[in-house]
Design a protein around this motif. Structure first.
Motif, PDB file in Angstrom:
ATOM      1  N   UNK A  60     -77.471  38.745  61.548  1.00  0.00           N
ATOM      2  CA  UNK A  60     -77.877  37.698  60.605  1.00  0.00           C
ATOM      3  C   UNK A  60     -79.216  38.087  59.988  1.00  0.00           C
ATOM      4  N   UNK A  61     -79.476  37.600  58.783  1.00  0.00           N
ATOM      5  CA  UNK A  61     -80.641  38.073  58.032  1.00  0.00           C
ATOM      6  C   UNK A  61     -81.970  37.730  58.704  1.00  0.00           C
ATOM      7  N   UNK A  62     -82.012  36.643  59.451  1.00  0.00           N
ATOM      8  CA  UNK A  62     -83.274  36.266  60.103  1.00  0.00           C
ATOM      9  C   UNK A  62     -83.304  36.698  61.570  1.00  0.00           C
ATOM     10  N   UNK A  63     -82.579  37.761  61.903  1.00  0.00           N
ATOM     11  CA  UNK A  63     -82.502  38.243  63.283  1.00  0.00           C
ATOM     12  C   UNK A  63     -83.868  38.513  63.913  1.00  0.00           C
ATOM     13  N   UNK A  64     -84.836  39.120  63.193  1.00  0.00           N
ATOM     14  CA  UNK A  64     -86.138  39.390  63.817  1.00  0.00           C
ATOM     15  C   UNK A  64     -86.845  38.139  64.326  1.00  0.00           C
ATOM     16  N   UNK A  65     -86.589  36.995  63.684  1.00  0.00           N
ATOM     17  CA  UNK A  65     -87.242  35.760  64.118  1.00  0.00           C
ATOM     18  C   UNK A  65     -86.483  35.071  65.241  1.00  0.00           C
ATOM     19  N   UNK A  66     -85.251  35.518  65.483  1.00  0.00           N
ATOM     20  CA  UNK A  66     -84.419  34.863  66.489  1.00  0.00           C
ATOM     21  C   UNK A  66     -84.423  35.546  67.854  1.00  0.00           C
ATOM     22  N   UNK A  71     -81.723  45.453  70.312  1.00  0.00           N
ATOM     23  CA  UNK A  71     -80.442  44.753  70.383  1.00  0.00           C
ATOM     24  C   UNK A  71     -79.671  45.217  71.606  1.00  0.00           C
ATOM     25  N   UNK A  72     -79.262  44.277  72.434  1.00  0.00           N
ATOM     26  CA  UNK A  72     -78.623  44.621  73.703  1.00  0.00           C
ATOM     27  C   UNK A  72     -77.332  43.837  73.883  1.00  0.00           C
ATOM     28  N   UNK A  73     -76.266  44.565  74.249  1.00  0.00           N
ATOM     29  CA  UNK A  73     -75.019  43.931  74.654  1.00  0.00           C
ATOM     30  C   UNK A  73     -74.462  42.953  73.630  1.00  0.00           C
ATOM     31  N   UNK A  77     -76.934  37.381  67.711  1.00  0.00           N
ATOM     32  CA  UNK A  77     -77.370  37.585  66.323  1.00  0.00           C
ATOM     33  C   UNK A  77     -76.451  38.534  65.568  1.00  0.00           C
ATOM     34  N   UNK A  78     -75.609  39.269  66.289  1.00  0.00           N
ATOM     35  CA  UNK A  78     -74.681  40.204  65.647  1.00  0.00           C
ATOM     36  C   UNK A  78     -73.543  39.424  65.003  1.00  0.00           C
ATOM     37  N   UNK A  79     -73.230  39.745  63.781  1.00  0.00           N
ATOM     38  CA  UNK A  79     -72.158  39.049  63.061  1.00  0.00           C
ATOM     39  C   UNK A  79     -70.789  39.547  63.516  1.00  0.00           C
ATOM     40  N   UNK A  80     -69.753  38.843  63.093  1.00  0.00           N
ATOM     41  CA  UNK A  80     -68.392  39.256  63.444  1.00  0.00           C
ATOM     42  C   UNK A  80     -68.075  40.637  62.862  1.00  0.00           C
TER      43      UNK A  80
END
Length: 201
Positions: A60-66, A71-73, A77-80
């Protein structure tokens, strides 16, 4: 010079051949979640020069804030579309653009973000940064399932810095010190075989 000509010719041909697939993936990424099709991130290239690497956006575009930078497992935040692309490593295909531009090579040490490059001992860092980073190398092949290893770690960031990064660095430098054009072709073929195997899972 021969390596650069090989990179330029092969990457250009692949971009032309894969253009329909790249357009379909780009459209899918945009339809699947709001935001651009491509993700750009600063990496450290040859000579320590920073460049923007290109990938298909898988989060998702705001992944850094979430959440964390690593990125693990099964990261929520990973899209379909991103999950499917990551499993098959198709999110890396836009890096052919970086090869054509001269920021990357087809085969070479994978480019890291600045904070991880700073963790490399200075003497090895200079040797690493004397090389043009690549789409793939033996370290990439050895670590195709590093996501699973990080997911099992109590502290994924420490696991990457203390275990995976030194291992990848050693493999990358060992290969680079004795690489030839023929060995680059062999790595590309091994990479293709590994990716086709993952695609059938």
């Amino acid at each position: 010079m021969a390596k650069r000509v090989f990179d330029l010719v092969v990457a250009s041909v692949l971009l032309a051949l894969l253009a329909p697939l790249l357009l379909v993936i780009a459209a899918w990424v945009r339809v699947d979640s709001p935001g651009p099709a491509l993700f750009r991130q600063q990496r450290v290239g040859r000579g320590g020069r920073a460049f923007r690497i290109h990938k298909f956006r898988t989060m998702v575009v705001d992944a850094p804030r979430r959440g964390p930078a690593l990125t693990v497992g099964d990261d929520p935040r990973i899209t379909r579309a991103g999950r499917w692309l990551r499993r098959r490593r198709l999110d890396e295909l836009p890096q052919l653009i970086d090869v054509v531009r001269g920021d990357m090579s087809l085969v070479g040490p994978r480019p890291e973000v600045p904070r991880y490059v700073e963790r490399v001992p200075p003497s090895l860092r200079d040797e690493l940064l004397a090389l043009r980073p690549g789409l793939t190398d033996p370290a990439s092949l050895a670590g195709l399932d590093e996501d699973a290893q990080l997911a099992r770690a109590a502290d994924p960031e420490r696991e990457y810095v203390d275990v995976l990064l030194p291992r990848k660095l050693a493999l990358s430098l060992d290969y680079a010190r004795r690489a030839t054009l023929a060995s680059d072709v062999a790595v590309l073929l091994r990479t293709l075989g590994a990716l086709l195997g993952r695609g059938r899972r």
